[in-house]
Design a protein around this motif. Structure first.
Motif, PDB file in Angstrom:
ATOM      1  N   VAL A 194       0.861  -1.182   0.000  1.00 12.98           N
ATOM      2  CA  VAL A 194       0.000   0.000   0.000  1.00 12.98           C
ATOM      3  C   VAL A 194       0.898   1.233   0.000  1.00 12.98           C
ATOM      4  O   VAL A 194       1.835   1.322   0.801  1.00 12.98           O
ATOM      5  CB  VAL A 194      -0.949   0.022   1.207  1.00 12.98           C
ATOM      6  N   TYR A 195       0.613   2.165  -0.903  1.00  8.93           N
ATOM      7  CA  TYR A 195       1.376   3.415  -1.019  1.00  8.93           C
ATOM      8  C   TYR A 195       0.873   4.413   0.011  1.00  8.93           C
ATOM      9  O   TYR A 195      -0.320   4.706   0.074  1.00  8.93           O
ATOM     10  CB  TYR A 195       1.217   3.971  -2.440  1.00  8.93           C
ATOM     11  N   ILE A 196       1.790   4.940   0.836  1.00 14.50           N
ATOM     12  CA  ILE A 196       1.430   5.931   1.857  1.00 14.50           C
ATOM     13  C   ILE A 196       2.382   7.118   1.721  1.00 14.50           C
ATOM     14  O   ILE A 196       3.605   6.949   1.720  1.00 14.50           O
ATOM     15  CB  ILE A 196       1.518   5.347   3.279  1.00 14.50           C
ATOM     16  N   SER A 197       1.813   8.307   1.598  1.00 15.75           N
ATOM     17  CA  SER A 197       2.586   9.549   1.560  1.00 15.75           C
ATOM     18  C   SER A 197       2.343  10.294   2.872  1.00 15.75           C
ATOM     19  O   SER A 197       1.228  10.742   3.141  1.00 15.75           O
ATOM     20  CB  SER A 197       2.174  10.405   0.360  1.00 15.75           C
ATOM     21  N   VAL A 198       3.397  10.416   3.679  1.00 20.42           N
ATOM     22  CA  VAL A 198       3.283  11.003   5.014  1.00 20.42           C
ATOM     23  C   VAL A 198       3.959  12.372   5.013  1.00 20.42           C
ATOM     24  O   VAL A 198       5.111  12.486   4.560  1.00 20.42           O
ATOM     25  CB  VAL A 198       3.938  10.094   6.077  1.00 20.42           C
ATOM     26  N   PRO A 199       3.292  13.456   5.473  1.00 20.93           N
ATOM     27  CA  PRO A 199       3.962  14.757   5.565  1.00 20.93           C
ATOM     28  C   PRO A 199       5.197  14.675   6.457  1.00 20.93           C
ATOM     29  O   PRO A 199       5.195  14.008   7.495  1.00 20.93           O
ATOM     30  CB  PRO A 199       2.884  15.666   6.174  1.00 20.93           C
ATOM     31  N   ASN A 200       6.249  15.349   6.036  1.00 24.27           N
ATOM     32  CA  ASN A 200       7.504  15.290   6.787  1.00 24.27           C
ATOM     33  C   ASN A 200       7.350  15.823   8.208  1.00 24.27           C
ATOM     34  O   ASN A 200       7.994  15.320   9.136  1.00 24.27           O
ATOM     35  CB  ASN A 200       8.585  16.078   6.054  1.00 24.27           C
ATOM     36  N   SER A 201       6.502  16.844   8.386  1.00 23.65           N
ATOM     37  CA  SER A 201       6.317  17.401   9.727  1.00 23.65           C
ATOM     38  C   SER A 201       5.682  16.391  10.671  1.00 23.65           C
ATOM     39  O   SER A 201       5.986  16.367  11.870  1.00 23.65           O
ATOM     40  CB  SER A 201       5.469  18.668   9.658  1.00 23.65           C
ATOM     41  N   SER A 202       4.795  15.535  10.157  1.00 26.43           N
ATOM     42  CA  SER A 202       4.176  14.502  10.995  1.00 26.43           C
ATOM     43  C   SER A 202       5.208  13.490  11.455  1.00 26.43           C
ATOM     44  O   SER A 202       5.176  13.022  12.605  1.00 26.43           O
ATOM     45  CB  SER A 202       3.056  13.789  10.225  1.00 26.43           C
ATOM     46  N   ILE A 203       6.141  13.142  10.573  1.00 27.51           N
ATOM     47  CA  ILE A 203       7.193  12.191  10.945  1.00 27.51           C
ATOM     48  C   ILE A 203       8.143  12.816  11.949  1.00 27.51           C
ATOM     49  O   ILE A 203       8.512  12.189  12.956  1.00 27.51           O
ATOM     50  CB  ILE A 203       7.944  11.727   9.690  1.00 27.51           C
ATOM     51  N   TRP A 204       8.544  14.065  11.701  1.00 22.31           N
ATOM     52  CA  TRP A 204       9.535  14.707  12.563  1.00 22.31           C
ATOM     53  C   TRP A 204       8.986  14.960  13.970  1.00 22.31           C
ATOM     54  O   TRP A 204       9.740  14.943  14.943  1.00 22.31           O
ATOM     55  CB  TRP A 204       9.992  16.013  11.922  1.00 22.31           C
ATOM     56  N   SER A 205       7.692  15.190  14.081  1.00 24.54           N
ATOM     57  CA  SER A 205       7.098  15.483  15.390  1.00 24.54           C
ATOM     58  C   SER A 205       6.668  14.233  16.140  1.00 24.54           C
ATOM     59  O   SER A 205       6.115  14.350  17.241  1.00 24.54           O
ATOM     60  CB  SER A 205       5.891  16.415  15.211  1.00 24.54           C
ATOM     61  N   SER A 206       6.879  13.040  15.588  1.00 21.26           N
ATOM     62  CA  SER A 206       6.485  11.796  16.253  1.00 21.26           C
ATOM     63  C   SER A 206       7.712  10.921  16.473  1.00 21.26           C
ATOM     64  O   SER A 206       8.807  11.200  15.959  1.00 21.26           O
ATOM     65  CB  SER A 206       5.440  11.049  15.418  1.00 21.26           C
ATOM     66  N   ASN A 207       7.521   9.853  17.251  1.00 27.27           N
ATOM     67  CA  ASN A 207       8.604   8.912  17.489  1.00 27.27           C
ATOM     68  C   ASN A 207       8.892   8.112  16.226  1.00 27.27           C
ATOM     69  O   ASN A 207       7.981   7.752  15.479  1.00 27.27           O
ATOM     70  CB  ASN A 207       8.243   7.962  18.628  1.00 27.27           C
ATOM     71  N   ILE A 208      10.161   7.837  16.003  1.00 30.43           N
ATOM     72  CA  ILE A 208      10.593   7.079  14.831  1.00 30.43           C
ATOM     73  C   ILE A 208      11.256   5.792  15.316  1.00 30.43           C
ATOM     74  O   ILE A 208      12.272   5.836  16.025  1.00 30.43           O
ATOM     75  CB  ILE A 208      11.563   7.885  13.950  1.00 30.43           C
ATOM     76  N   VAL A 209      10.681   4.661  14.953  1.00 26.95           N
ATOM     77  CA  VAL A 209      11.251   3.351  15.289  1.00 26.95           C
ATOM     78  C   VAL A 209      11.836   2.771  14.011  1.00 26.95           C
ATOM     79  O   VAL A 209      11.101   2.492  13.056  1.00 26.95           O
ATOM     80  CB  VAL A 209      10.179   2.403  15.874  1.00 26.95           C
TER      81      VAL A 209
END
Length: 322
Positions: A194-209
């Motif tokens: 499944v193709y998912i396009s996530v805004p960079n700000s959402s990634i940067w403001s959340s935890n990254i595992v």
């Protein structure tokens, strides 16, 4: 006056026929010359020599030059972006993660430069263009704060590199393989394609595992054995699984007793493997676990609950004692 009118007037005045013919021809020649003069005045105007026509021609030339500049400039910007990405991809020392963003920066820079040159072709002064771009940039920055935050977050992701292309990450409620880190969004492909396009700000403001960050991964294999089973036999059974060649010798495999639960003793086999073998190794060890336990007479219990029914005398005694 019509020619017939001249003729009647001359006959009445007593002019002879030859003289009348001469006068008629003279009047016809005059009328023809007047008509030619009027016609030449209407249709012999050279529009290209008029001041207004010169301005229109010059303005049309500038518009055409500006349009051609935009078309050619945008094409060159896209071409330059692809050439830069292709050139960088041949350099092994450069991380593949930054390639899409560098290509986007080159493309947008070329488009901005093209617009400035095109406005110059339209007759706008360069100083005015810079002033307008500055004011427009401020207004656009205030209006598109969210979009610009994505750009800033994208730059932080590229330079700090918490993950790279091909990594398995969990972030912003999403899990999958990173396919592209763009200027505004990051593209993630999930395991079910499944193709998912996530805004960079959402990634940067959340935890990254990042599950792919390290090349060596630890694998814990837990199972419950019956209290009647021998722990030494359970250890031999689990350590027999550690002979798989995909298991790394360092750190060495270990047998651990995790806890004593209600219905079983929880034991664990802890091994290490490379990231490339981690998933398939886990599937295979779980598949072989039951057979290894059965081969060493180690039973795997079901959850049990012992219920004791008291007799009537015991129930009466307990009541009386209370």
């Amino acid at each position: 006056m019509p020619v017939g009118g001249h003729r009647k007037q001359l006959v009445k005045s007593g002019v002879t026929a030859p003289a009348t013919s001469v006068l008629i021809l003279t009047l016809i020649d005059c009328d023809r010359q007047n008509m030619e003069t009027i016609t030449n005045s209407l249709f012999s105007v050279d529009l290209l020599n008029q001041p207004g026509a010169d301005l229109m021609l010059a303005f049309a030339t500038k518009i055409l030059a500006g349009i051609l500049t935009i078309i050619i400039g945008f094409w060159l910007a896209g071409r330059a972006s692809r050439l830069v990405v292709d050139s960088i991809s041949k350099i092994d020392r450069i991380d593949k993660t930054i390639m899409p963003m560098i290509g986007a920066l080159v493309r947008y820079a070329g488009m901005i430069l093209t617009l400035v040159v095109a406005l110059g072709k339209f007759g706008v002064e360069t100083t005015s263009i810079i002033a307008v771009l500055g004011a427009a940039g401020l207004a656009i920055g205030l209006a598109l704060q969210g979009t610009l935050s994505n750009v800033a977050a994208g730059l932080m992701l590229v330079f700090l590199r918490p993950f790279k292309l091909g990594d398995w990450i969990e972030t912003a409620g999403m899990s999958g393989i990173v396919r592209e880190i763009g200027l505004f969004t990051t593209v993630i492909d999930t395991f079910d394609k499944v193709y998912i396009s996530v805004p960079n700000s959402s990634i940067w403001s959340s935890n990254i595992v990042n599950h792919s960050r390290y090349q060596t991964r630890r694998l814990d294999l837990d199972i419950g054995i019956a209290y009647e089973s021998n722990l030494d036999d359970a250890e031999v059974a689990l350590m027999s699984l550690a002979k798989d060649p995909r298991i790394l010798p360092d750190p060495e495999p270990r047998f651990l007793v995790v806890s004593y639960a209600d219905s079983a003793i929880i034991v664990r086999l802890r091994v290490h493997a490379t990231y490339g073998d981690f998933f398939n190794l886990g599937y295979d060890l779980h598949r072989q676990l039951k057979g290894a336990m059965a081969a060493h007479d180690v039973s795997i219990p079901y959850p049990q609950r012992v219920i004791r029914y008291a007799s009537d005398d015991e129930a009466d005694g307990s009541v009386g004692g209370a």
